[in-house]
Design a protein around this motif. Structure first.
Motif, PDB file in Angstrom:
ATOM      1  N   LYS A 167      -7.460   9.765  -2.070  1.00 14.63           N
ATOM      2  CA  LYS A 167      -8.744   9.666  -1.968  1.00 14.63           C
ATOM      3  C   LYS A 167      -9.191   9.776  -3.761  1.00 14.63           C
ATOM      4  N   THR A 181      -8.645  -0.732  -2.565  1.00 11.43           N
ATOM      5  CA  THR A 181      -9.082   0.281  -1.694  1.00 11.43           C
ATOM      6  C   THR A 181      -9.896  -0.259  -0.361  1.00 11.43           C
ATOM      7  N   ARG A 216       0.765  -1.382   0.101  1.00  9.18           N
ATOM      8  CA  ARG A 216       0.075   0.036  -0.221  1.00  9.18           C
ATOM      9  C   ARG A 216       0.872   1.314   0.030  1.00  9.18           C
ATOM     10  N   LEU A 256     -12.750   5.123  -9.696  1.00  6.37           N
ATOM     11  CA  LEU A 256     -12.677   3.752  -9.299  1.00  6.37           C
ATOM     12  C   LEU A 256     -13.590   2.717 -10.176  1.00  6.37           C
ATOM     13  N   ILE A 316      -4.172   3.140  -8.358  1.00  2.00           N
ATOM     14  CA  ILE A 316      -4.685   3.286  -7.156  1.00  2.00           C
ATOM     15  C   ILE A 316      -3.736   3.702  -6.189  1.00  2.00           C
ATOM     16  N   ARG A 332     -10.192  -1.641  -7.968  1.00  2.00           N
ATOM     17  CA  ARG A 332     -10.802  -0.861  -6.918  1.00  2.00           C
ATOM     18  C   ARG A 332     -10.869  -1.850  -5.702  1.00  2.00           C
TER      19      ARG A 332
END
Length: 477
Positions: free
Chosen positions: A108, A124, A26, A114, A104, A121
């Motif tokens: 935000k 997320t 991430r 997305l 991604i 997606r």
């Protein structure tokens, strides 16, 4: 060494054990801290890299979106927000990610953006939480019916009948569309088609489920259905999933009992098993509500809405009583409703349904005995000759959740209704046979699965609760 899920690792109390985990990066901070997620939980696990003893070429490949395998020691975390972390002893890049083009990024993103990247997606937090809840609801549905003596049946996806009579169906054909065979009158000759007749994708498995209920007793379907409605609203899909139980020897009252118990059961399941995801989505929804005008904000949080359904008895109200209530209520008299209720026979809109649930009765509502003119041909006609044994279950925030009825079991009455609606008896000869050979009272209902997922997650657009939405001009992925 067997890999563990991040969900399992974060719940472990024993540290100083050797572990292996695989997932997607991430974030990677200061050439030292990897936030890793594998989809098993909202939460990332922090993996601490000894950058002085790690190959610089490997460090450069640790980018957002990369897939990695990590071995290390599970230790008590020194940072805030987590109990444990992994001190990395070895790291393998399983799949690189281009940091310049990876969509991604750790920021935000709009839901519209997305949807254009629906294949990614679920990386997320919002969409991983939604899809875990979707999976849990699916399991809870099968679990409920299995534990209550229902048989799961797979109804046809290709059909020659229109169960709803709406006519908005996708055609299925094997003919050469550039040069189809024609009849003497110049129409397409479907006798030359693969099935020898005109066929479509199904809008409902109900009629076929009725056939099986009249021999197996209790059955349910849970499968894809299709509607060629050219609508781009936040509540319409061209491909969606339906749950449709059918039960022999059950009247409308029994149908209401079944539907209420079923809804409470599946929602109770996610309250127990998906609390973390629900709390995350509740916070997301509360943040979203703050941006709305005061008048448009919900009176209940996400978990309060779910508990509202689980903890309250459903109020049973006739359509006639509901119309009287709506005609005399303040929003109707002051013309605050978009659709004013003037007379019996009106087709209720979401604003009316929500008023009954949220303002008047303050509990979920089951409306029954609707005008025959606004309901389907297969619903049992009442003795008054103008209403049918239909029911709709209304929830807060969304309005109609479930629609069902006691089915018309009388052959003569069913034939009359079909004739009045120009429904060909030859097309549904087998459906009429059910009324010839051992007919009996039977009932069932339909629940649009995506509508349930919307309610359970607080998502405002149906396109965000199905993995790859199919809508007008959109069949990507």
């Amino acid at each position: 060494m067997t890999s563990s899920t991040i969900s399992d690792l974060l719940s472990k109390q024993n540290t100083l054990q050797e572990v292996q985990v695989k997932g997607w990066v991430r974030t990677f901070r200061a050439n030292r801290f990897i936030a890793l997620n594998d989809g098993s939980t909202l939460n990332n696990i922090q993996c601490v890299v000894d950058f002085e003893n790690t190959d610089e070429a490997i460090l450069k490949r640790i980018t957002t979106g990369a897939a990695v395998s990590i071995k290390g020691t599970l230790t008590e975390s020194q940072g805030k927000g987590q109990n444990v972390e992994i001190q990395v002893t070895s790291l393998e890049i399983l799949g690189d990610s281009d940091p310049e083009s990876y969509p991604i990024q750790p920021k935000k993103h709009s839901f519209e953006f997305l949807r254009e990247n629906a294949h990614l997606r679920t990386r997320t937090n919002t969409f991983s939480a939604v899809m875990r809840l979707r999976s849990s609801l699916s399991f809870a549905i099968h679990k409920y019916f299995n534990e209550n003596g229902f048989y799961y049946m797979h109804t046809p996806i290709i059909t020659g009948s229109d169960a709803e009579g709406a006519g908005e169906m996708f055609h299925v054909t094997n003919l050469n569309l550039k040069n189809p065979p024609l009849t003497e009158t110049g129409e397409i000759d479907y006798k030359e088609d693969f099935f020898g007749k005109e066929t479509n994708l199904t809008v409902s498995g109900q009629l076929e489920a009725e056939a099986y209920a009249m021999s197996l007793g209790k059955v349910y379907t849970f499968g894809p259905t299709f509607r060629a409605e050219n609508s781009n609203t936040s509540r319409h899909l061209a491909e969606f999933w339906m749950i449709e139980p059918e039960v022999a020897f059950m009247d409308l009252a029994g149908n209401m009992d079944l539907a209420e118990d079923f809804m409470k059961s599946v929602l109770s399941y996610i309250l127990k098993h998906n609390r973390e995801d629900l709390e995350f989505l509740e916070k997301r929804l509360l943040d979203e509500e703050k941006t709305k005008p005061q008048a448009e904000r919900s009176d209940m949080s996400l978990i309060e809405k779910i508990n509202f359904v689980v903890e309250n008895n459903f109020k049973r109200v006739s359509y006639t009583e509901a119309i009287d209530i709506l005609k005399d209520c303040k929003p109707n008299k002051k013309k605050k409703f978009k659709y004013i209720i003037n007379e019996w026979g009106a087709d209720l809109q979401s604003e009316h349904e929500r008023f009954l649930v949220e303002k008047h009765f303050k509990c979920p509502v089951i409306l029954f005995d609707y005008p025959a003119d606004i309901k389907a041909f297969y619903m049992r006609l009442n003795e008054d000759g103008k209403t049918v044994r239909a029911m709709d279950i209304l929830f807060p925030g969304i309005g109609e959740m479930v629609g069902g009825s006691q089915r018309e079991e009388r052959l003569d009455v069913l034939k009359e209704k079909m004739k009045a609606l120009n429904i060909d008896e030859e097309e549904l000869w087998w459906y009429l046979d059910l009324r010839k050979y051992g007919t009996a009272v039977h009932s069932g209902f339909g629940l649009g699965f995506e509508r349930l997922v919307m309610f359970a997650t607080g998502m405002g657009n149906i396109r965000d609760v199905i993995p790859f939405p199919r809508t007008p001009q959109n069949a990507d992925f």
